[in-house]
Write a protein that holds these residues in place. Structure first.
Motif, mmCIF file in Angstrom:
data_model
loop_
_atom_site.group_PDB
_atom_site.id
_atom_site.type_symbol
_atom_site.label_atom_id
_atom_site.label_comp_id
_atom_site.label_asym_id
_atom_site.label_seq_id
_atom_site.Cartn_x
_atom_site.Cartn_y
_atom_site.Cartn_z
ATOM 1 N N VAL A 30 1.140 -0.633 -0.043
ATOM 2 C CA VAL A 30 -0.124 0.180 0.265
ATOM 3 C C VAL A 30 0.527 1.531 0.336
ATOM 4 C CG1 VAL A 30 -1.774 1.232 0.941
ATOM 5 C CG2 VAL A 30 -1.641 -0.950 1.456
ATOM 6 N N VAL A 31 0.707 2.255 -0.792
ATOM 7 C CA VAL A 31 2.108 3.318 -1.101
ATOM 8 C C VAL A 31 0.407 4.869 -0.304
ATOM 9 C CG1 VAL A 31 3.230 2.676 -2.939
ATOM 10 C CG2 VAL A 31 1.328 3.185 -3.480
ATOM 11 N N SER A 32 -0.881 4.921 -0.457
ATOM 12 C CA SER A 32 -0.887 5.531 -0.262
ATOM 13 C C SER A 32 -2.954 4.974 0.595
ATOM 14 C CB SER A 32 -1.841 6.467 -1.437
ATOM 15 O OG SER A 32 -2.606 7.031 -1.181
ATOM 16 N N ARG A 33 -2.952 6.061 1.616
ATOM 17 C CA ARG A 33 -5.186 5.396 2.179
ATOM 18 C C ARG A 33 -5.572 6.682 1.907
ATOM 19 N NH1 ARG A 33 -6.253 1.051 5.615
ATOM 20 N NH2 ARG A 33 -3.712 -0.560 5.510
ATOM 21 N N GLU A 34 -6.806 7.117 1.441
ATOM 22 C CA GLU A 34 -7.292 8.555 1.468
ATOM 23 C C GLU A 34 -8.687 7.965 1.529
ATOM 24 O OE1 GLU A 34 -6.449 11.017 -2.046
ATOM 25 O OE2 GLU A 34 -4.036 10.668 -2.108
ATOM 26 N N GLN A 39 -16.401 11.600 -4.040
ATOM 27 C CA GLN A 39 -15.912 10.483 -5.102
ATOM 28 C C GLN A 39 -17.289 9.013 -3.810
ATOM 29 O OE1 GLN A 39 -15.553 10.120 -8.087
ATOM 30 N NE2 GLN A 39 -14.732 12.340 -8.097
ATOM 31 N N GLY A 40 -16.735 9.645 -2.637
ATOM 32 C CA GLY A 40 -17.572 8.768 -1.338
ATOM 33 C C GLY A 40 -17.201 7.390 -0.834
ATOM 34 N N VAL A 41 -16.027 7.101 -1.683
ATOM 35 C CA VAL A 41 -15.014 6.681 -1.853
ATOM 36 C C VAL A 41 -13.827 5.969 0.098
ATOM 37 C CG1 VAL A 41 -15.333 5.874 -4.127
ATOM 38 C CG2 VAL A 41 -13.225 6.882 -3.181
ATOM 39 N N ARG A 42 -13.103 5.458 0.603
ATOM 40 C CA ARG A 42 -12.250 5.147 1.199
ATOM 41 C C ARG A 42 -11.973 4.801 0.140
ATOM 42 N NH1 ARG A 42 -14.886 3.097 5.596
ATOM 43 N NH2 ARG A 42 -14.117 5.044 6.905
ATOM 44 N N GLU A 43 -10.011 4.915 0.193
ATOM 45 C CA GLU A 43 -9.909 3.909 -0.759
ATOM 46 C C GLU A 43 -8.563 3.711 -0.760
ATOM 47 O OE1 GLU A 43 -7.290 5.350 -3.240
ATOM 48 O OE2 GLU A 43 -7.552 8.063 -2.974
ATOM 49 N N TYR A 57 -1.237 0.981 -10.034
ATOM 50 C CA TYR A 57 -1.779 0.413 -9.527
ATOM 51 C C TYR A 57 -2.596 -0.317 -9.167
ATOM 52 C CZ TYR A 57 1.314 4.297 -8.234
ATOM 53 O OH TYR A 57 2.298 5.165 -7.832
ATOM 54 N N VAL A 58 -2.801 -0.858 -8.341
ATOM 55 C CA VAL A 58 -3.965 -2.030 -7.877
ATOM 56 C C VAL A 58 -5.532 -0.700 -7.441
ATOM 57 C CG1 VAL A 58 -6.206 -3.748 -7.218
ATOM 58 C CG2 VAL A 58 -3.980 -4.209 -8.285
ATOM 59 N N GLN A 59 -6.415 -0.127 -7.112
ATOM 60 C CA GLN A 59 -7.199 0.769 -6.043
ATOM 61 C C GLN A 59 -7.910 -0.190 -5.700
ATOM 62 O OE1 GLN A 59 -8.959 3.657 -7.442
ATOM 63 N NE2 GLN A 59 -8.978 5.892 -6.682
ATOM 64 N N LEU A 60 -8.010 0.186 -4.703
ATOM 65 C CA LEU A 60 -9.092 -0.755 -3.853
ATOM 66 C C LEU A 60 -9.995 0.533 -3.019
ATOM 67 C CD1 LEU A 60 -7.502 -3.354 -1.891
ATOM 68 C CD2 LEU A 60 -8.434 -3.798 -3.741
ATOM 69 N N LEU A 61 -10.901 -0.483 -3.367
ATOM 70 C CA LEU A 61 -12.186 0.659 -2.884
ATOM 71 C C LEU A 61 -13.615 0.767 -2.597
ATOM 72 C CD1 LEU A 61 -13.024 1.654 -6.839
ATOM 73 C CD2 LEU A 61 -11.951 3.453 -5.399
ATOM 74 N N GLU A 62 -13.934 0.948 -1.125
ATOM 75 C CA GLU A 62 -14.238 0.902 -0.304
ATOM 76 C C GLU A 62 -15.874 2.519 -0.471
ATOM 77 O OE1 GLU A 62 -13.706 -0.764 4.038
ATOM 78 O OE2 GLU A 62 -14.792 1.140 4.504
ATOM 79 N N PRO A 63 -17.045 1.750 -0.675
ATOM 80 C CA PRO A 63 -18.223 2.747 -0.571
ATOM 81 C C PRO A 63 -18.470 3.412 1.128
ATOM 82 C CG PRO A 63 -19.591 0.597 -0.754
ATOM 83 C CD PRO A 63 -17.688 0.497 -1.050
ATOM 84 N N LEU A 64 -18.122 4.656 0.915
ATOM 85 C CA LEU A 64 -18.489 5.696 2.035
ATOM 86 C C LEU A 64 -20.037 5.380 2.761
ATOM 87 C CD1 LEU A 64 -17.003 8.810 1.973
ATOM 88 C CD2 LEU A 64 -16.002 6.820 3.637
ATOM 89 N N HIS A 65 -20.680 5.246 1.572
ATOM 90 C CA HIS A 65 -22.655 5.470 2.138
ATOM 91 C C HIS A 65 -22.679 3.985 1.003
ATOM 92 C CE1 HIS A 65 -21.313 8.248 3.922
ATOM 93 N NE2 HIS A 65 -21.237 9.088 3.678
#
Ligand code: V0V
Ligand code: CO
Length: 140
Positions: A30-34, A39-43, A57-65
């Motif tokens: 992991v090189v970054s978490r934001e 955009q409604g995401v935690r990534e 990169y691979v960008q993993l995306l979890e919705p905020l809502h």
């Protein structure tokens, strides 16, 4: 116009679980978490490789809502590939050129993306069912 694949966006229910999976199975880092409210995401960005035109990169995306782009995608289709992000030199210019060819732009102007990038999305319905993101980055 497209310089490289910057990232593949993967929608998931649990970001921490998926990070652990990609770390333990593929040895990625992991090189970054934001959190991106707009955009409604935690990534998280996990570095895959470096190339002449920059990194991928691979960008993993979890919705905020649930009522967000990724939340709706998960409800409809479940976990999986959500979008492809291509590196471009100038996102504003790329949007102009692509828009002139009749492709629907989700973003008329660039938005704030991961690790300080300028990003913009093209409508999946006009790109053969692929949600497509343009990424202008200063990172190399
Ligand atoms: C929806 N559809 C997709 C899709 N999401 N098709 C392919 N890939 C996807 N990811 C299809 C969906 O199946 C429907 O087709 C149709 O589009 C309309 O979808 P909907 O569920 O009614 O949802 P909408 O229209 O409210 O929203 C869909 C769009 C939305 C694509 C317009 O998700 C959007 O604006 N996305 C761009 C922003 C985004 O995704 N942000 C999160 C990543 P049928 O069923 O009618 O045939 S943020 C990010 O990547 C960052 C920060 C970064 O990289 O730095
Ligand atoms: Co993305």
């Amino acid at each position: 116009m497209l310089l490289r694949i910057d990232h593949v966006g993967v929608a998931c229910h649990n970001l921490e679980e998926k990070i652990e999976f990609y770390e333990s199975v593929f040895g990625l880092t992991v090189v970054s978490r934001e959190v991106n409210e707009e955009q409604g995401v935690r990534e998280a960005m996990l570095h895959v490789a470096d190339g002449d035109q920059g990194a991928s990169y691979v960008q993993l995306l979890e919705p905020l809502h649930p009522d967000t782009a990724v939340g709706k995608f998960l409800a409809k289709r479940g976990e999986g590939v959500h979008h492809i992000g291509y590196g471009v030199a100038d996102v504003t210019k790329a949007l102009e050129e692509i828009g002139a060819k009749g492709v629907r732009l989700i973003d008329e102007r660039p938005r704030h993306g991961s690790m300080g990038a300028s990003i913009a999305f093209l409508h999946p319905k006009d790109v053969g069912g692929v949600l497509t993101e343009l990424v202008e980055t200063s990172r190399r």
